[in-house]
Design a protein around this motif. Structure first.
Motif, short mmCIF file in Angstrom:
data_model
loop_
_atom_site.label_atom_id
_atom_site.label_comp_id
_atom_site.label_asym_id
_atom_site.label_seq_id
_atom_site.Cartn_x
_atom_site.Cartn_y
_atom_site.Cartn_z
N ALA A 70 2.59 5.91 -7.37
CA ALA A 70 1.34 5.79 -8.13
C ALA A 70 1.51 6.11 -9.61
O ALA A 70 0.89 5.47 -10.46
CB ALA A 70 0.27 6.69 -7.52
N SER A 71 2.37 7.07 -9.93
CA SER A 71 2.54 7.46 -11.33
C SER A 71 3.26 6.40 -12.16
O SER A 71 3.21 6.42 -13.38
CB SER A 71 3.30 8.78 -11.42
OG SER A 71 4.60 8.63 -10.88
N LYS A 89 2.31 1.61 -3.49
CA LYS A 89 1.27 2.05 -4.43
C LYS A 89 0.99 3.53 -4.28
O LYS A 89 0.77 4.24 -5.27
CB LYS A 89 -0.04 1.27 -4.18
CG LYS A 89 -0.04 -0.12 -4.74
CD LYS A 89 -1.37 -0.77 -4.45
CE LYS A 89 -1.32 -2.26 -4.65
NZ LYS A 89 -2.57 -2.92 -4.29
N GLU A 90 1.00 4.01 -3.05
CA GLU A 90 0.72 5.41 -2.78
C GLU A 90 1.85 6.31 -3.27
O GLU A 90 1.61 7.32 -3.93
CB GLU A 90 0.54 5.58 -1.27
CG GLU A 90 -0.07 6.88 -0.84
CD GLU A 90 -0.29 6.92 0.66
OE1 GLU A 90 0.38 7.75 1.31
OE2 GLU A 90 -1.08 6.13 1.18
N LYS A 91 3.08 5.94 -2.95
CA LYS A 91 4.22 6.80 -3.27
C LYS A 91 4.67 6.70 -4.72
O LYS A 91 5.23 7.65 -5.25
CB LYS A 91 5.39 6.49 -2.33
CG LYS A 91 5.04 6.82 -0.89
CD LYS A 91 6.24 7.14 -0.10
CE LYS A 91 5.82 7.54 1.30
NZ LYS A 91 6.91 7.51 2.25
N GLU A 142 0.83 -1.21 0.00
CA GLU A 142 0.00 0.00 0.00
C GLU A 142 0.86 1.26 0.00
O GLU A 142 0.57 2.22 -0.71
CB GLU A 142 -0.95 0.02 1.21
CG GLU A 142 -2.09 -0.95 1.08
CD GLU A 142 -2.94 -0.72 -0.16
OE1 GLU A 142 -3.28 0.44 -0.45
OE2 GLU A 142 -3.27 -1.70 -0.84
N ASN A 153 -1.66 -3.13 -11.34
CA ASN A 153 -0.68 -3.17 -10.23
C ASN A 153 0.70 -3.63 -10.69
O ASN A 153 1.38 -4.37 -9.98
CB ASN A 153 -1.17 -4.06 -9.09
CG ASN A 153 -2.17 -3.35 -8.22
OD1 ASN A 153 -2.16 -2.11 -8.14
ND2 ASN A 153 -3.04 -4.10 -7.59
#
Length: 134
Positions: free
Chosen positions: A59-60, A55-57, A52, A66
């Motif tokens: 994201a680009s 994925k957050e950091k 998580e 995924n």
């Protein structure tokens, strides 16, 4: 946080393509650009919490499936580009999992307070001089 590179490298999928840049005719016929794909959704090497955070950091760089994709086409050598993209992968993962240092609140110094008040006084005097005399 140290990652076991050998385990991660087993899950990498590499794809090569033609790269632009210097090299003349060589560039037009040799596939030196390397694209690394890492399936973040199906890996067992990371906990759900770490997934998580990544994925957050990042994201680009992660698509809807995924999959984390990185490319390197900086050099004319496919082997060097592969090494560069793998190094960048581990650098990005380690950087994104590194906890952020908490900010320590600090108080303004006496000198900074005095400077602020002096600047306000000067600004106020300017405005008083602009007024029409009564």
């Amino acid at each position: 946080m140290k990652l076991d590179r050998a385990l991660f490298e087993k899950e990498f999928v590499f794809k090569t393509s033609r790269s632009g840049g210097s090299g003349g005719q060589h560039v037009n016929k040799v596939e030196t650009k390397v694209e690394l794909s890492f399936d973040l959704g199906s890996t067992d090497l990371l906990t759900a919490h770490r997934k998580e955070i990544i994925k957050e950091k990042l994201a680009s760089r992660i698509n809807a499936d995924n999959i984390l994709k990185l490319t390197s086409g900086a050099t004319r050598s496919q082997a060097q580009n592969k090494l560069r993209v793998v190094a960048r992968f581990f650098e990005l993962i380690e950087k994104s999992l590194k906890p952020k240092k908490p900010r320590k609140a600090s108080k303004p110094t006496k000198a900074s307070k005095e400077r602020r008040l002096k600047a306000k006084k000067i600004q106020g005097e300017k405005k008083v001089q602009r007024k029409k005399p009564e």
